[in-house]
Write an enzyme that holds these catalytic residues in place. Structure first.
Site, PDB file in Angstrom:
ATOM      1  N   ASN A  66     -34.320   1.777 -73.884  1.00 50.09           N
ATOM      2  CA  ASN A  66     -35.439   2.018 -72.985  1.00 50.09           C
ATOM      3  C   ASN A  66     -36.074   0.662 -72.672  1.00 50.09           C
ATOM      4  OD1 ASN A  66     -38.233   2.628 -72.054  1.00 50.09           O
ATOM      5  ND2 ASN A  66     -37.574   4.735 -72.429  1.00 50.09           N
ATOM      6  N   GLN A  67     -36.372   0.437 -71.406  1.00 50.01           N
ATOM      7  CA  GLN A  67     -36.841  -0.885 -70.975  1.00 50.01           C
ATOM      8  C   GLN A  67     -38.361  -1.030 -70.965  1.00 50.01           C
ATOM      9  OE1 GLN A  67     -34.659  -0.620 -67.263  1.00 50.01           O
ATOM     10  NE2 GLN A  67     -33.157  -2.092 -68.000  1.00 50.01           N
TER      11      GLN A  67
END
Length: 167
Positions: A42-43
């Site tokens: 997840n960024q």
């Protein structure tokens, strides 16, 4: 396979918070670790640190201190739901958190951003946008399932920095 009943986390927020980032429901990994955005794919954390030109910290406690220092709060739109796996498309029977109470308690909030379309759609359907002194903006999901290029996500998410710099 049966859907699992899930409950979201408590918000990370205080009286100084100006921006509220709302996800839909934590992923399986986040729930297991009891940490917002725990999946390394997840960024979210990378984007937040990038928009403030800061080096990403791997320590979760320091990450929370960082967003607090930037007057950013975290929560999820959904309080409880059933879901098999981590995909938003698998969420069923969702019930929203109490945003009336949240906005009455934390009156310095001025911008609410939604991390993806499910968070936005659920908020729109179950809560609505009838809150004074708060602006709302849907942003591209930071999930690894969203294949928009990182640079484009950063560009959209920079609205947080702009808002804080001008408030």
């Amino acid at each position: 396979m049966t859907k699992t009943s899930l409950q979201s986390f408590l918000p990370i927020i205080d009286e100084t918070s100006r921006v509220l980032v709302l996800g839909s429901m934590p992923s399986v990994q986040s729930l297991r670790e009891q940490r917002y955005y725990a999946n390394p794919q997840n960024q979210f954390w990378r984007i937040i640190y990038t928009i403030f030109s800061a080096s990403l910290d791997s320590d979760y406690t320091r990450r929370i201190e960082f967003i607090r220092s930037k007057r950013i709060a975290l929560w999820d739109v959904i309080a409880t739901c059933h879901r098999e796996g981590s995909l938003d498309s698998k969420i069923k029977d969702e019930k929203a958190n109490d945003f009336g109470q949240l906005f009455n308690t934390y009156t310095n909030l001025g911008l609410v951003v939604f991390n993806g379309s499910k968070a936005y759609a659920t908020f729109k359907k179950q809560v609505g946008f009838d809150f004074t002194k708060v602006s709302f903006k849907q942003l591209p999901s930071t999930s690894p399932a969203n294949t928009i290029k990182l640079e484009e996500k950063i560009c959209h998410w920079s609205i947080i920095r702009s808002f804080l710099d001008n408030s």
